[in-house]
Design a protein around this motif. Structure first.
Motif, PDB file in Angstrom:
ATOM      1  N   ALA A   5       6.809 -10.413  15.386  1.00  0.00           N
ATOM      2  CA  ALA A   5       5.815 -11.281  16.020  1.00  0.00           C
ATOM      3  C   ALA A   5       4.849 -10.454  16.858  1.00  0.00           C
ATOM      4  N   ASN A   6       3.579 -10.795  16.754  1.00  0.00           N
ATOM      5  CA  ASN A   6       2.501 -10.187  17.527  1.00  0.00           C
ATOM      6  C   ASN A   6       2.216  -8.728  17.195  1.00  0.00           C
ATOM      7  N   ALA A   7       2.675  -8.261  16.038  1.00  0.00           N
ATOM      8  CA  ALA A   7       2.298  -6.930  15.561  1.00  0.00           C
ATOM      9  C   ALA A   7       1.042  -7.075  14.706  1.00  0.00           C
ATOM     10  N   VAL A   8       0.228  -6.034  14.688  1.00  0.00           N
ATOM     11  CA  VAL A   8      -0.889  -5.965  13.767  1.00  0.00           C
ATOM     12  C   VAL A   8      -0.366  -5.278  12.513  1.00  0.00           C
ATOM     13  N   VAL A   9      -0.611  -5.897  11.369  1.00  0.00           N
ATOM     14  CA  VAL A   9      -0.104  -5.390  10.099  1.00  0.00           C
ATOM     15  C   VAL A   9      -1.279  -5.124   9.168  1.00  0.00           C
ATOM     16  N   GLY A  10      -1.263  -3.951   8.539  1.00  0.00           N
ATOM     17  CA  GLY A  10      -2.254  -3.603   7.524  1.00  0.00           C
ATOM     18  C   GLY A  10      -1.562  -3.426   6.187  1.00  0.00           C
ATOM     19  N   LEU A  11      -2.124  -4.045   5.144  1.00  0.00           N
ATOM     20  CA  LEU A  11      -1.515  -4.009   3.813  1.00  0.00           C
ATOM     21  C   LEU A  11      -2.547  -3.667   2.750  1.00  0.00           C
ATOM     22  N   THR A  12      -2.058  -3.072   1.676  1.00  0.00           N
ATOM     23  CA  THR A  12      -2.787  -3.044   0.417  1.00  0.00           C
ATOM     24  C   THR A  12      -1.914  -3.833  -0.552  1.00  0.00           C
ATOM     25  N   TYR A  13      -2.532  -4.541  -1.478  1.00  0.00           N
ATOM     26  CA  TYR A  13      -1.723  -5.308  -2.425  1.00  0.00           C
ATOM     27  C   TYR A  13      -2.557  -5.759  -3.607  1.00  0.00           C
ATOM     28  N   GLU A  14      -1.838  -6.167  -4.643  1.00  0.00           N
ATOM     29  CA  GLU A  14      -2.434  -6.894  -5.749  1.00  0.00           C
ATOM     30  C   GLU A  14      -1.767  -8.256  -5.771  1.00  0.00           C
ATOM     31  N   LEU A  15      -2.573  -9.310  -5.842  1.00  0.00           N
ATOM     32  CA  LEU A  15      -2.066 -10.671  -5.939  1.00  0.00           C
ATOM     33  C   LEU A  15      -2.312 -11.170  -7.352  1.00  0.00           C
ATOM     34  N   SER A  30      -4.147 -11.248 -12.426  1.00  0.00           N
ATOM     35  CA  SER A  30      -4.630 -10.734 -11.147  1.00  0.00           C
ATOM     36  C   SER A  30      -5.815 -11.549 -10.631  1.00  0.00           C
ATOM     37  N   VAL A  31      -5.762 -11.918  -9.338  1.00  0.00           N
ATOM     38  CA  VAL A  31      -6.875 -12.646  -8.720  1.00  0.00           C
ATOM     39  C   VAL A  31      -7.444 -11.930  -7.497  1.00  0.00           C
ATOM     40  N   GLU A  32      -6.699 -10.953  -6.966  1.00  0.00           N
ATOM     41  CA  GLU A  32      -7.203 -10.234  -5.788  1.00  0.00           C
ATOM     42  C   GLU A  32      -6.520  -8.886  -5.670  1.00  0.00           C
ATOM     43  N   ILE A  33      -7.316  -7.871  -5.348  1.00  0.00           N
ATOM     44  CA  ILE A  33      -6.780  -6.539  -5.058  1.00  0.00           C
ATOM     45  C   ILE A  33      -7.357  -6.095  -3.727  1.00  0.00           C
ATOM     46  N   ARG A  34      -6.469  -5.740  -2.805  1.00  0.00           N
ATOM     47  CA  ARG A  34      -6.886  -5.164  -1.515  1.00  0.00           C
ATOM     48  C   ARG A  34      -6.363  -3.736  -1.506  1.00  0.00           C
ATOM     49  N   ASP A  35      -7.265  -2.756  -1.641  1.00  0.00           N
ATOM     50  CA  ASP A  35      -6.867  -1.356  -1.719  1.00  0.00           C
ATOM     51  C   ASP A  35      -7.194  -0.617  -0.428  1.00  0.00           C
ATOM     52  N   GLU A  36      -7.058   0.714  -0.456  1.00  0.00           N
ATOM     53  CA  GLU A  36      -7.298   1.537   0.738  1.00  0.00           C
ATOM     54  C   GLU A  36      -8.733   1.402   1.244  1.00  0.00           C
ATOM     55  N   GLU A  37      -9.664   1.104   0.337  1.00  0.00           N
ATOM     56  CA  GLU A  37     -11.065   0.918   0.715  1.00  0.00           C
ATOM     57  C   GLU A  37     -11.281  -0.398   1.460  1.00  0.00           C
ATOM     58  N   ASP A  38     -10.427  -1.388   1.174  1.00  0.00           N
ATOM     59  CA  ASP A  38     -10.569  -2.720   1.754  1.00  0.00           C
ATOM     60  C   ASP A  38      -9.190  -3.322   2.043  1.00  0.00           C
ATOM     61  N   PRO A  39      -8.443  -2.720   2.972  1.00  0.00           N
ATOM     62  CA  PRO A  39      -7.095  -3.231   3.265  1.00  0.00           C
ATOM     63  C   PRO A  39      -7.158  -4.588   3.967  1.00  0.00           C
ATOM     64  N   PHE A  40      -6.039  -5.288   3.953  1.00  0.00           N
ATOM     65  CA  PHE A  40      -5.931  -6.591   4.605  1.00  0.00           C
ATOM     66  C   PHE A  40      -5.167  -6.411   5.914  1.00  0.00           C
ATOM     67  N   TYR A  41      -5.793  -6.774   7.019  1.00  0.00           N
ATOM     68  CA  TYR A  41      -5.170  -6.690   8.343  1.00  0.00           C
ATOM     69  C   TYR A  41      -5.015  -8.085   8.926  1.00  0.00           C
ATOM     70  N   PHE A  42      -3.878  -8.316   9.586  1.00  0.00           N
ATOM     71  CA  PHE A  42      -3.659  -9.610  10.226  1.00  0.00           C
ATOM     72  C   PHE A  42      -2.699  -9.462  11.399  1.00  0.00           C
ATOM     73  N   LEU A  43      -2.731 -10.465  12.246  1.00  0.00           N
ATOM     74  CA  LEU A  43      -1.841 -10.535  13.403  1.00  0.00           C
ATOM     75  C   LEU A  43      -0.605 -11.314  12.963  1.00  0.00           C
ATOM     76  N   HIS A 145       2.322 -13.856  -6.817  1.00  0.00           N
ATOM     77  CA  HIS A 145       3.086 -12.623  -7.026  1.00  0.00           C
ATOM     78  C   HIS A 145       2.378 -11.494  -6.269  1.00  0.00           C
ATOM     79  N   PHE A 146       3.017 -11.000  -5.219  1.00  0.00           N
ATOM     80  CA  PHE A 146       2.444  -9.923  -4.411  1.00  0.00           C
ATOM     81  C   PHE A 146       3.162  -8.613  -4.700  1.00  0.00           C
ATOM     82  N   GLU A 147       2.384  -7.547  -4.866  1.00  0.00           N
ATOM     83  CA  GLU A 147       2.934  -6.208  -4.980  1.00  0.00           C
ATOM     84  C   GLU A 147       2.035  -5.295  -4.170  1.00  0.00           C
ATOM     85  N   GLY A 148       2.624  -4.570  -3.203  1.00  0.00           N
ATOM     86  CA  GLY A 148       1.770  -3.753  -2.364  1.00  0.00           C
ATOM     87  C   GLY A 148       2.511  -2.782  -1.488  1.00  0.00           C
ATOM     88  N   LYS A 149       1.789  -2.312  -0.462  1.00  0.00           N
ATOM     89  CA  LYS A 149       2.325  -1.312   0.457  1.00  0.00           C
ATOM     90  C   LYS A 149       1.852  -1.620   1.871  1.00  0.00           C
TER      91      LYS A 149
END
Length: 174
Positions: A5-15, A30-43, A145-149
């Motif tokens: 809880a309350n950590a900032v998380v950064g991910l890369t993934y393919e959905l 595949s409908v979305e790819i978030r790679d190193e160029e455009d990672p997904f960050y959330f609280l 289906h999520f696969e990422g890092k």
């Protein structure tokens, strides 16, 4: 640091998404790819994502790979026919920021609810004087289906916690 809880998380993934029809699951596409160029960050804990998504990430660490599937029920559920409504087309005029191209079938309209929160609706049918709009989430009815890092886990700042979102390079700039 572990995801909590309350950590900032950064991910890369393919959905990828799939649908269950006649008890047979379609091949995920595949409908979305978030790679190193455009990672997904959330609280974490305030992402607005399906609860099960965060549950399956909790306790994991930086540099860890992940792969999991959310069922329709764990993701965005089944379509709610009450969220498909007909509205007068004149509510989407040019002076309100809408162009005729935006009102074409299949497009998503950027809207705001009465509390000022962003939302969207898909134009299902243009009936001339009226529009049929679908306010269901675009991924309703799909298995996800999520696969990422995990590429970063850090403590959220007091300001991020207060505002409820990530600030800085990968978040809101305010």
């Amino acid at each position: 640091m572990k995801i909590q809880a309350n950590a900032v998380v950064g991910l890369t993934y393919e959905l990828k998404v799939s649908k269950l029809e006649d008890e047979i699951e379609s091949t995920p596409f595949s409908v979305e790819i978030r790679d190193e160029e455009d990672p997904f960050y959330f609280l974490f804990g305030q992402s607005g994502l399906p609860e099960k998504f965060e549950e399956l990430l909790e306790g994991r660490e930086d540099s860890e790979d992940f792969s999991f599937t959310l069922s329709v029920e764990e993701a965005y559920g089944e379509q709610d026919d009450e969220l498909i409504i007909t509205l007068p087309k004149d509510q989407f005029s040019g002076d309100r920021g809408f162009s005729p191209e935006m009102l074409e079938e299949g497009n998503f309209l950027p809207l705001m609810d009465e509390n000022g929160y962003s939302m969207q609706a898909k134009v299902v049918k243009n009936l001339g004087e009226q529009l049929i709009l679908d306010f269901n989430h675009p991924l309703v009815g799909f298995n996800l289906h999520f696969e990422g890092k995990i590429i970063e886990v850090r403590e959220a700042t007091k300001e991020e916690l207060k505002h409820g979102h990530v600030h800085g390079e990968h978040g809101a700039h305010d």
